[in-house]
Design a protein around this motif. Structure first.
Motif, mmCIF file in Angstrom:
data_model
loop_
_atom_site.group_PDB
_atom_site.id
_atom_site.type_symbol
_atom_site.label_atom_id
_atom_site.label_comp_id
_atom_site.label_asym_id
_atom_site.label_seq_id
_atom_site.Cartn_x
_atom_site.Cartn_y
_atom_site.Cartn_z
ATOM 1 N N TYR A 118 0.839 -1.213 0.000
ATOM 2 C CA TYR A 118 0.000 0.000 0.000
ATOM 3 C C TYR A 118 0.867 1.253 0.000
ATOM 4 O O TYR A 118 2.024 1.212 0.431
ATOM 5 N N SER A 120 -0.431 4.208 1.312
ATOM 6 C CA SER A 120 -0.723 4.879 2.570
ATOM 7 C C SER A 120 -1.733 4.061 3.364
ATOM 8 O O SER A 120 -2.492 3.276 2.801
ATOM 9 N N GLY A 122 -4.642 4.539 6.334
ATOM 10 C CA GLY A 122 -5.419 5.463 7.155
ATOM 11 C C GLY A 122 -6.053 4.718 8.313
ATOM 12 O O GLY A 122 -6.119 3.496 8.319
ATOM 13 N N ARG A 162 -2.411 8.756 9.983
ATOM 14 C CA ARG A 162 -2.121 7.875 8.861
ATOM 15 C C ARG A 162 -0.624 7.786 8.641
ATOM 16 O O ARG A 162 0.138 8.630 9.103
ATOM 17 N N MET A 164 2.157 7.433 5.520
ATOM 18 C CA MET A 164 2.204 7.611 4.066
ATOM 19 C C MET A 164 3.615 7.467 3.545
ATOM 20 O O MET A 164 4.571 7.804 4.233
ATOM 21 N N THR A 193 -4.894 2.987 -0.609
ATOM 22 C CA THR A 193 -4.985 3.229 0.833
ATOM 23 C C THR A 193 -5.660 2.071 1.538
ATOM 24 O O THR A 193 -6.705 1.606 1.112
ATOM 25 N N TRP A 195 -7.408 0.814 5.105
ATOM 26 C CA TRP A 195 -8.023 1.382 6.299
ATOM 27 C C TRP A 195 -7.923 0.425 7.458
ATOM 28 O O TRP A 195 -8.275 -0.743 7.345
#
Ligand code: UDP
Ligand code: MG
Length: 311
Positions: A118, A120, A122, A162, A164, A193, A195
């Motif tokens: 990934y 980022s 979150g 988050r 990144m 992203t 989660w």
């Protein structure tokens, strides 16, 4: 070794900061020692208490600590931007100083980037336990409305917390708008992203800086920054009222021709005038909102002003 920058925006956090640093260091030693380097970037957003002094003390004893200090309070959005711009790590994480963003999640977030590819990661809280119910209610409503109005997806319960990759950070920094609404900006830049969900945690010390009014204004910020639907809405309202007026006129003319003019009816007239002028003012308000945002953007004022910076 690669490096993670931990960006922490602080506004009057003298009570929470030492606890934050302690917990963050614990997690770093436990999960990341000899795996990645760390740097801490504390952004002092014009605090009126001893926050800056505490940051300086941390800096004395830990060379990983760097800080940026604003000339006054510019708001969390400005503080996050300043932190991102100052960061040098290959990965950057945004955190609150009150431990509502648990550092313990960092390992899982880091693994998602390293092992699962990934860009980022979150976080979103699935509960709003410990929050006034009325605040939760309005928050839910806000997400429903904004997701209907905007083509950018806003995730309900998403935090600013988050991790990144550098390229995501650079994309965020390249968005130079004055009216910043980070949740929207993160969605706007895209990238893959993941989660991670977690239960709401209450702040360790100090108190929240977000009054209901501040949150309300922030919500309007989100809507005007990422949707022009309200403008269309006011045009449609205008159109509907024109149609209603048109048919009323035809009706009245027809009735007068058939029955003659019976005269009564001014109370209803007053109601109609008041109602329609209400709608007009409301629509002008919407247009005014966009105009004022445009006004601020056009001025190109700096988003924050630095008083002190420690490299
Ligand atoms: N914050 C900031 N500038 C502000 C308000 C808040 O930098 O003008 C920081 C604050 O120090 C904290 C984070 O933003 O680290 C989140 O604030 P808070 O915990 O008060 O918000 P809540 O979690 O209640 O939404
Ligand atoms: Mg908080």
């Amino acid at each position: 070794m690669e490096k993670i920058s931990v960006v922490v925006s602080c506004y009057n956090e003298e009570k929470a900061l030492p606890l934050f640093y302690e917990e963050m260091e614990r997690v770093r030693k436990q999960d990341f020692e000899n795996i990645v380097d760390f740097e801490y970037i504390f952004v002092n957003d014009g605090s009126k208490d001893k926050t800056l002094e505490i940051i300086k003390q941390l800096r004395e004893k830990d060379s990983k600590v760097r800080y940026v200090s604003f000339s006054r309070n510019f708001g969390k959005e400005a503080a996050m931007l300043a932190g991102l711009e100052a960061s040098r790590g290959d990965y950057v994480t945004l955190m609150d100083a009150d431990l509502q963003d648990p550092p313990a999640l960092l390992k899982e977030m880091y693994n998602a980037i390293i092992n699962e590819g990934y860009d980022s990661v979150g976080t979103r809280r699935v509960t709003r336990k410990g929050e006034p119910p009325i605040r939760s209610f309005f928050a839910r409503m806000f997400y429903k409305i904004i997701n209907k109005m905007s083509s950018i997806e806003m995730v309900d319960g998403a935090r600013d917390y988050r991790l990144m990759k550098r390229k995501v950070v650079d994309a965020i920094i390249s968005l130079k708008e004055y009216n910043r609404y980070s949740k929207g900006l993160f969605s706007f830049v895209g990238f893959d992203t993941k989660w991670i969900e977690y239960e709401n945690v209450e702040r360790v010390a100090g108190e929240t800086k977000w009054s209901f009014w501040k949150l309300f204004k922030y919500a309007l910020e989100g809507i005007t920054a990422f949707s022009t639907t309200p403008l269309i809405l006011s045009s449609i309202l205008g159109l509907i009222f024109c149609l209603v007026a048109f048919f009323s006129i035809i009706f009245i003319i027809a009735r007068t021709l058939i029955n003659g003019d019976p005269t009564p009816g001014w109370p209803s007239l007053v109601c109609i005038i008041v109602f329609v002028s209400g709608i007009q003012l409301f629509s002008m308000g919407i247009i005014g909102q966009y105009l004022s945002k445009t006004y601020l953007e056009v001025k190109k004022r700096p988003i924050y002003i630095i008083k002190e910076i420690e490299e």
